[in-house]
Motif scaffolding. Structure first.
Motif, short mmCIF file in Angstrom:
data_model
loop_
_atom_site.label_atom_id
_atom_site.label_comp_id
_atom_site.label_asym_id
_atom_site.label_seq_id
_atom_site.Cartn_x
_atom_site.Cartn_y
_atom_site.Cartn_z
N TYR A 1 -42.10 -7.28 -45.37
CA TYR A 1 -42.82 -6.03 -45.15
C TYR A 1 -44.08 -6.28 -44.33
CZ TYR A 1 -40.01 -3.29 -48.49
OH TYR A 1 -39.00 -2.61 -49.12
N ALA B 1 -43.11 0.79 -44.74
CA ALA B 1 -43.34 -0.62 -45.08
C ALA B 1 -44.48 -0.74 -46.10
CB ALA B 1 -43.68 -1.41 -43.82
N TYR C 1 -38.18 -4.94 -41.65
CA TYR C 1 -38.13 -3.93 -42.71
C TYR C 1 -36.76 -3.94 -43.39
CZ TYR C 1 -38.18 0.64 -44.99
OH TYR C 1 -38.10 1.66 -45.92
N ALA D 1 -43.16 -6.77 -40.76
CA ALA D 1 -42.89 -5.49 -40.10
C ALA D 1 -44.18 -4.82 -39.68
CB ALA D 1 -42.10 -4.58 -41.03
#
Length: 726
Positions: free
Chosen positions: A300, A313, A281, A303
């Motif tokens: 993202y 996210a 992130y 994550a």
């Protein structure tokens, strides 16, 4: 026992004790409120409480031995002796009851209203920059991970706001202090430049399988350590929890008296459940800040693989997808972000909702409501003040935008973006002097910040200084690609304002080529619609004008293209296409879109050229003004009033447009120059004044208009004829 009670009553011990307890209670409650306000140390209140407790048995003993009578203080008489006459009698009972009642009410009031905690927690806002942790473990998983977690943790305190680390890194690179890192020394330099009050420098090291985390809060100017805390984690999985404990300790050290340890553990845990998610992130955030949206989306997604409930996210994915023009994909990510609001901290939740209402639904009223909650609960949150200022701006409440912009500068006095926005808010509010002064301060902080030249150019045009406007836009050219393209728009806008339509055609055509080379659809469509306007004014063939409008609308939509396109189609007599644009705008949720939809419908009525149609146009445009009080609607309602025979009403609208001419700086609130729309205002003012018999004023306005219009242009020729008839 009964005999003892009777003796206590006779000696008025109960009365004296009750009076003492009531007075002491009120005194302690008041002290608990007022002592923190004067920064009194905690031991003072503890000492007062101890003194009150010690004084109680002393009061009982004194009440047993002595009595206050009309003759003064006397030793209590024995029961078989002549009784002394106490002061007050039953009236004293009522006094005691009254004092106890006041004490009870005062205590209940403080507990219900939270008066004590409100004063205790009234701490001056603190801005904090977190330096890179010194990773002494050798494990790269901790690189760029702990800083993000610590920032989320400390920002749970309402008076703390974290300075963006990616912004700090960019500033560090600009200052040639670092290419990407942000060690303690560099962080302090950035903090001093930006007016950040504290730098937090931390470290992590491993000792026998356990991890020790240490953080110092440092005054960036003097290097003085103002607070330091140390915690340990039993293993790698426990590190994020340890950061939560660390942030709680730091909050207390910095003055957070309202910290709830249980809440910190159960409700305000980090949204990323593991280090891998937090690290991915953090990388995604940095890439998004650099405009590398495709790469940011990869991280993202990474994550989310580690933590499927990582709500922020999803919002990051949504913003990146939207920036790439992938609207439907962005909408799906926003749905998932909203579904995970429950696992965010309160501060993150409100920030996410504010972004959603602002970026997705364009529901400025809801966005303002959300950011107002955020500001109320976290008064030091710079993102909240900035977000609220921006929403007030989009809602056309420029005065409120200025106030919130000023609040942001209280927190970050050297923020280039914050001060630039403040200058622009002043410009839109037609406070050109303030706008130019603040823009000069922006250029002192960052000579390459291109928007700082916009207020200078707009003020110059407002003063009739065309050369000054051109000079300001030329200064803007060297400030990167966006600066060069905005400069080109400004120069073309100035050319139309000055009546150089052929020059404007050339400038917009060059701008089209620049935008194509830069790959910017946004600037390209804006250049194309501007070129269509310039071609129309220069007397080009209708087919050429219509073709350029179509190209602009195919390139990109949005109000700044659709509204001018509809106005141009009406000039070309294509009512059907203008009506289709009006229908689309009228169906939008955004108030400004609906207002512009009503404007176009009103102008379609005005095309019929009779009084009834002009009145119908007034009604349509007035309905639009109820949605949003926009400059263009005021201007065209003035024309409709004039065409309907209501010259006084028309002049009032045109006067309002002049007073609010700052709004015409960039009519569609995108900081892209449109001051050319003000150029025809003197003509319409002069016409209204002529109808009302205000011949001197009419002459002045018509002469001003004619002076900057080429011969043969229809409005200019009409103005010249009116001057001759005067």
């Amino acid at each position: 026992m009964m005999r003892l009670i009777r003796e206590l009553r006779r000696r008025e011990v109960f009365r004296a004790t009750g009076l003492y307890v009531g007075v002491a209670w009120i005194f302690i409650e008041a002290a608990s409120v007022f002592l923190p306000a004067f920064d009194a140390p905690d031991w003072v209140l503890r000492a007062l409480i101890i003194a009150a407790v010690v004084g109680l048995p002393i009061t009982i003993v004194l009440a047993w031995i002595f009595d206050i009578t009309e003759d003064g203080i006397e030793v209590q008489a024995d029961a078989d002796e002549t009784a002394v006459v106490p002061i007050g009698g039953r009236r004293m009972d009522f006094v005691v009851i009254g004092v106890l009642s006041v004490a009870l009410v005062f205590s209940v009031y403080l507990n219900v209203t939270g008066g004590r905690s409100a004063v205790v927690n009234e701490v001056e806002p603190i801005s904090v920059l977190i330096a890179d942790f010194a990773n002494k473990t050798g494990d790269t998983l901790f690189d760029g991970t702990l800083e993000q977690a610590l920032q989320i943790g400390i920002e749970s305190a309402p008076f703390i706001t974290g300075y963006r680390r990616d912004t700090a890194k960019q500033l560090a690179a600009d200052m040639q202090q670092a290419s990407s890192g942000l060690d303690e020394k560099t962080a302090r330099l950035v903090a001093v430049r930006e007016g950040v009050k504290l730098v937090m420098a931390g470290s992590i090291e491993e000792e026998g399988g356990r991890y020790k985390l240490y953080v110092r809060a440092i005054d960036p100017k003097r290097g003085e350590v103002l607070a330091s805390v140390e915690v340990s984690a039993k293993d790698k999985l426990d590190v994020l929890t340890a950061v939560g404990t660390l942030s709680g300790d730091l909050r207390e050290e910095l003055g957070d008296k309202g910290l709830d340890r249980e809440k910190l553990v159960t409700a305000e845990t980090f949204t990323a459940k593991n280090l891998e998610a937090a690290q991915a992130y953090s990388r995604a955030q940095s890439l998004q800040y650099q405009g590398k949206y495709e790469e940011a989306m990869v991280y993202y997604q990474e994550a989310l693989e580690y933590d499927p409930d990582f709500g922020r996210a999803y919002s990051g994915l949504a913003l990146s997808a939207d920036a790439l023009g992938r609207t439907e994909e962005s909408g799906e990510y926003w749905k998932k972000a909203l579904a995970n609001l429950g696992v965010m901290t309160e501060r993150e939740r409100l920030r996410t909702l504010g972004l959603y209402y602002s970026v997705v639904t364009r529901n400025y009223a809801k966005a303002i409501e959300t950011y107002e909650q955020l500001v109320s609960k976290y008064p030091a949150d710079d993102a909240a003040h900035n977000g609220l200022a921006v929403q007030y701006f989009f809602a056309l409440d420029f005065d409120s935008a200025l106030k919130q912009g000023a609040r942001l500068l209280d927190i970050y006095p050297n923020s280039v973006m914050g001060r630039s926005n403040y200058a622009l808010y002043a410009m839109y509010a037609t406070d050109f002097e303030t706008a130019v002064q603040e823009a000069a301060r922006v250029r002192e902080l960052d000579p390459g910040y291109f928007k700082a030249w916009l207020p200078v150019a707009i003020k110059a045009m407002s003063d009739g200084d065309i050369g000054g406007a051109i000079e300001a836009y030329e200064e803007m050219q060297s400030a990167g690609v966006r600066g060069a393209m905005t400069s080109q728009l400004g120069l073309a806008d100035t050319a139309i304002y000055a009546g150089d339509f052929a020059g404007a055609v050339d400038l917009f055509a060059e701008g089209v080529a620049m935008a194509e080379a830069a790959g910017s659809q946004y600037y390209l469509a804006t250049m194309q619609i501007g070129l269509a306007e310039a071609l129309s004014l220069a007397g080009a063939e209708q087919a050429e004008v219509a073709g350029m409008i179509d190209e602009a609308l195919e390139t990109s939509g949005g109000l700044s293209r659709e509204v001018p396109a509809a106005l141009l189609f009406l000039e070309l007599g294509d009512v059907d296409v203008a009506g289709a644009i009006a229908a689309k705008l009228s169906a939008a949720l955004q108030h400004q879109s609906r207002a512009y939809g009503a404007l176009i419908k009103g102008l379609i009525e005005l095309q019929k050229e009779d009084q009834a149609a002009a009145v119908a146009a007034i009604d349509q445009i007035s309905a639009g003004l109820e949605q949003a009080d926009l400059w263009l609607l005021r201007f065209y309602r003035g024309i409709a009033y004039l065409e309907a025979g209501f010259a006084a009403e028309a002049l009032d609208e045109f006067t309002a447009c002049y007073d609010r001419r700052g709004e015409a700086s960039a009519l569609f609130l995108d900081d892209l120059p449109t001051y050319r729309y003000v150029a025809v205002l003197p003509y319409w003012q002069g016409r209204a004044q002529q109808e009302l018999g205000m011949m001197h004023d009419a002459k002045q306005n018509l002469m001003t208009f004619v002076a900057r219009r080429p011969e043969g242009e229809p409005l200019a020729e009409d103005a010249r004829q009116r001057l001759q008839s005067n």
